[in-house]
Design an enzyme around this catalytic site. Structure first.
Site, PDB file in Angstrom:
ATOM      1  N   GLU A 148     104.050 -16.684  71.175  1.00  0.00           N
ATOM      2  CA  GLU A 148     104.836 -16.492  72.393  1.00  0.00           C
ATOM      3  C   GLU A 148     105.404 -17.816  72.902  1.00  0.00           C
ATOM      4  O   GLU A 148     106.547 -17.877  73.368  1.00  0.00           O
ATOM      5  CB  GLU A 148     103.974 -15.834  73.482  1.00  0.00           C
ATOM      6  CG  GLU A 148     103.475 -14.439  73.149  1.00  0.00           C
ATOM      7  CD  GLU A 148     104.577 -13.387  73.186  1.00  0.00           C
ATOM      8  OE1 GLU A 148     105.739 -13.737  73.520  1.00  0.00           O
ATOM      9  OE2 GLU A 148     104.285 -12.218  72.886  1.00  0.00           O
ATOM     10  N   GLU A 389     106.232   2.960  75.301  1.00  0.00           N
ATOM     11  CA  GLU A 389     105.670   1.914  74.439  1.00  0.00           C
ATOM     12  C   GLU A 389     105.329   2.468  73.062  1.00  0.00           C
ATOM     13  O   GLU A 389     105.429   1.766  72.057  1.00  0.00           O
ATOM     14  CB  GLU A 389     104.434   1.307  75.102  1.00  0.00           C
ATOM     15  CG  GLU A 389     103.929   0.034  74.453  1.00  0.00           C
ATOM     16  CD  GLU A 389     104.819  -1.180  74.698  1.00  0.00           C
ATOM     17  OE1 GLU A 389     104.406  -2.285  74.318  1.00  0.00           O
ATOM     18  OE2 GLU A 389     105.924  -1.038  75.254  1.00  0.00           O
TER      19      GLU A 389
END
Length: 876
Positions: A148, A389
């Site tokens: 990330e 999701e």
């Protein structure tokens, strides 16, 4: 290199043999965005004025989101749009590995830098760069995700530097800029490098920005596994950093990681798994797909070829892509399979991250499957407002959360640029409208906790500003309206802009040449050529529409109900063939003998003995939208709770079946460390013989259960990481496994939403020793006490006024006296009744509370029966 340019009308296509010079990479990117540019003449066309209105609407939405972050959150990493404040790590409740994106480095500001330029907000961009240079520190004592931090922060710094450098060269802005963002990027790159200190070359998943990995103060380095995307999504940022800074070490490490993943692919299927051991390179999870855990690995192979001009990346991508289209792609679906046995599907649902894949297929020029999958995704959004999701292959909700992910908008942008079909402008318009209608809140935009209920989550991830608004703005903008030539750049997986000229203006650093690997000789049409829109996609303005129409009503949304005609087939069943008939019924097929069908058809029916008409009832039967979930509970039984605190919980489809445990499972609770339980447990001594508390997120429930079972836990309570979720507003669900066999998991597992979980964790914090009981809700302690009748003798008799039976008041006896003046007696039977009264006074009924709550009649006189008449049929 041979550069053979073919002209088809006003379309250009370059035949690409393995490139020896990288100048042609720019052409490759141009082709991908110019593919087909023929305007579709559908009725869904959009005028320039309409596009301007929508573009201005997108700018207003961006101002609302970015302005809210700067007003309420900066310099925090993210905005909490429901609370109207910043999310600072350590000051808010821990969300587990989700928080590993946060490093106290003003994440949202840095992630948004080049978006400001694309949206032509140059004043805001210059101000944001000044703030980043002045305020952002990269040496914080914080453990962050390598993946990330690379794609969001390093990519954001590089994209911001490229834009700042461009504006400086134009001479009208940023004259003060002296490559400060590039220096920050280089510093961050060096802080990420310790993660690559492994024997295999695969990086650790986490690193401490100040202390690295193996330092005693780092609080990391114990991890043994990482996801394929985590290790394989470094090459664009690291190679760009090497070529902009002149330090080859970054690109070398990223290439090494890609080499390991390539070598560890399943040679029989050419697929890769989802999780790999960073020390020995062995696969930990062997399920293979194009969604979460793998997605950007494939993306970076293709884009590394475009950015760097290294043909080996294209060759590897082509090998993987052929395997994907052979095993994973079942248009319009993209399934997950076993990498070593790819004909076996491992799960019946798809995750929303795979929505990027149609865009990647456009980059490759494979438009037909891209259109098919994108249309399927669009139908799902029409059914649920947003992409859940995760959703099943029947397009029902599997996980209802929607984090404002941009992947569907990304693929919509690519498809519009490839086809010029205004249909995709309408798709983009629907995204804009739904964001405003269902995600907008006073302080920004909030993630949707569950698409079925529309509840919000106090979360606005940085990628919403970095990607969503960038793709939507570009979708509704002509090239002439942009401050930069977008064809000069490649998008990273976080939509940061890196110039494709890096391959020519900045040559590869020494030692960064990857050897070509042998690939199959069975190369398809796409292997070394951009597709000719004339040969592959005939000059037909309705080309995309023709493909889409087959999936227009895939989920049933928007289609008027018309009963379908009964399909008929003939089966040679014997008259007494009940076994095959019952077998077919068990499959949902009903059989009707031909001589029993409705009148009017009989004339055309064959009179064959034993021939049946088969009606496929599945076409008209409605299946339940949601499977039945048996509620479970976590009951606090130690003082001071003593069973009075009962928390509603969801069950699991694997592990111990609590429905079969008569008294449930009892134990004291201990919080697992790490709280997400996605790796080896640090406190097995404390956990042994106790019920573990673990946070949802970052890995599958089954993986957590295995680690906790190995640590000696006797049960697990999973707590939702989504703030504010609760059982009253969100439907319960059953936790599922990871696609592999879960027979090895034998401990009981239950799931608490966030609000119920907070009650439990608060109790543990206050009382330290808390005993709980895990069991189905219907069996909770004290549940049936109120329903049991109180044991009592009831005696019924008739008496004269003032008369009391001797001893009647003694003992637990309730005496009901019916007075004579309240009886409506018939004259002809009155005397008989008086004569019978003496014997009737001896008769009574007692209600005996038995174990099974039955009421049994009994009599003081053995000759009296409970059914004997006590009088005429009257109503007192």
């Amino acid at each position: 290199m041979q550069d053979c340019t073919r002209r088809f009308g006003d379309k250009l296509c370059w035949s690409l043999s393995p490139p020896s010079a990288t100048g042609m990479i720019l052409k490759t990117l141009l082709v991908t965005s110019l593919l087909g540019w023929a305007k579709c003449q559908e009725s869904h066309s959009m005028t320039a004025e309409e596009m301007t209105v929508i573009r201005n609407q997108i700018i207003e939405m961006f101002d609302h989101a970015y302005g809210s972050y700067m007003k309420y959150a900066y310099p925090a990493d993210e905005l909490m749009p429901l609370s109207c404040r910043g999310r600072v790590r350590g000051q808010e409740p821990n969300r587990g590995d989700i928080d590993d994106s946060l490093g106290k480095f003003s994440l949202t500001l840095i992630d948004t830098l080049d978006t400001l330029v694309v949206l032509n907000k140059l004043d805001e961009f210059e101000d944001a760069v000044r703030k980043a240079v002045k305020d952002v520190r990269l040496d914080n004592d914080v453990v962050v995700s390598v993946f990330e931090t690379n794609i969001r922060v390093l990519g954001g710094l590089l994209g911001g530097h490229v834009m700042a450098d461009l504006l400086r060269q134009r001479g009208d802005r940023m004259q003060w800029y002296q490559d400060e963002l590039l220096h920050m990027a280089k510093e961050l790159g060096h802080r990420l490098l310790p993660a690559f200190n492994t024997t295999s070359g695969l990086p650790y998943p986490k690193v401490n920005l100040r202390y690295g990995v193996l330092n005693p103060l780092s609080r990391t380095g114990t991890e043994s596994d990482t996801c394929t995307a985590c290790a394989g999504t470094m090459i664009l940022e690291f190679a760009a950093l090497s070529r902009l800074s002149g330090e080859s070490v970054f690109e070398e490490h990223a290439r090494k990681a890609l080499d390991v993943l390539w070598e560890r692919r399943q040679r029989g299927s050419d697929l890769v798994g989802t999780v790999i051991n960073i020390h020995n390179g062995e696969w930990v999870r062997r399920d293979s797909g194009v969604g979460a855990g793998i997605d950007s690995y494939y993306e970076y192979l293709m884009k590394a070829y475009i950015l760097l001009g290294d043909n080996v990346f294209l060759e590897r991508f082509n090998v993987h892509y052929s395997a994907i289209m052979k095993y994973i792609s079942q248009p319009p679906l993209l399934l997950n399979v076993h990498m070593h046995n790819p004909t076996v599907s491992v799960r019946s649902w798809m995750d929303s991250l795979l929505a990027f894949f149609p865009g990647l297929q456009v980059l490759r020029g494979d438009l037909k499957p891209a259109i098919e999958t994108h249309e399927m995704l669009y139908q799902v959004t029409k059914q649920h407002k947003f992409l859940p999701e995760a959703f099943t292959t029947e397009f029902r909700v599997h996980w209802g959360q929607h984090l404002l992910r941009p992947e569907f908008a990304e693929s919509t942008y690519y498809l519009y640029k490839a086809t010029g079909d205004p249909y995709y402008l309408r798709v983009g318009q629907s995204i804009v409208e739904k964001l405003n209608a269902y995600a907008r809140v006073p302080c920004g935009f909030a993630a949707v906790q569950d698409v079925r209920t529309g509840t919000h989550e106090d979360r606005m991830d940085s990628f919403f500003l970095a990607e969503m608004f960038k793709y939507l703005y570009l979708l509704f903008s002509e090239k002439s309206e942009l401050p930069i030539n977008i064809d000069d750049y490649i998008f990273t997986t976080e939509a940061h802009l890196l110039p494709v000229s890096l391959s020519t203006t900045q040559p590869p650093c020494q030692g960064n040449n990857t050897e070509t690997v042998p690939v199959s000789h069975e190369e398809d049409l796409f292997t070394h050529s951009c597709p000719s829109t004339e040969t592959l996609f005939p000059n037909n303005p309705s080309f995309a529409k023709t493909i889409r129409d087959g999936y227009k009503y895939l989920t049933g949304v928007g289609r008027a109900f018309h009963p379908l005609p009964v399909r008929e087939i003939e089966l040679p069943l014997h008259d007494n063939g009940m076994e095959p008939v019952e077998f077919l019924k068990s499959m949902g097929i009903s059989l009707t003998p031909l001589n029993e069908v409705t009148a009017g058809d009989t004339g055309s029916l064959k009179e064959h003995k034993g021939v049946y008409r088969v009606k496929l009832v599945a076409e008209v039967s409605q299946t339940s939208e949601e499977e039945v979930v048996v509620p479970h509970v976590v009951q606090l039984i130690s003082p001071p709770f003593l069973g009075r605190t009962v928390l509603t919980a969801g069950p699991a489809k694997f592990g111990m079946d609590l429905m079969k445990q008569e008294h449930g499972v009892k134990g004291s609770i201990v919080r697992a460390s790490p709280y997400t339980a996605c790796g080896p447990i640090d406190n097995p001594v404390e956990l042994k013989g106790h019920i573990a508390l673990a946070l949802r997120g970052d890995c599958m429930f089954a993986a957590k259960a295995r680690w906790l079972q190995e640590a000696g836990a006797i049960g697990v309570i999973f707590i939702d990481h989504r703030e504010g979720s609760n059982s009253e507003e969100t439907p319960l669900f059953q936790m599922v496994g990871d696609g592999d066999s879960t027979e090895d998991i034998t401990l009981p597992l239950v799931f608490l939403f966030s609000r119920e979980g907070a009650v439990l964790t608060a109790a543990l914090e206050k009382h330290h020793n808390v005993d709980v009981l895990l069991l189905p809700k219907e069996r909770q302690l004290g549940h049936d006490k109120a329903e049991k009748p109180v044991s009592m003798n009831i005696k019924l008799r008739l008496a004269e006024e003032g008369e009391l039976e001797e001893g009647a008041a003694s003992g637990p006896t309730l005496e009901l006296v019916l007075e004579n003046d309240e009886l409506l007696l018939k004259e002809e039977v009155e005397e008989d009744l008086r004569g019978q009264r003496q014997s009737q006074q001896q008769q009574h009924f007692c209600t005996k509370a038995t174990e099974d709550d039955r009421t049994e009649p009994c009599s003081a006189d053995s000759s009296a029966t409970p059914n004997s008449n006590s009088g005429p049929d009257t109503n007192p």
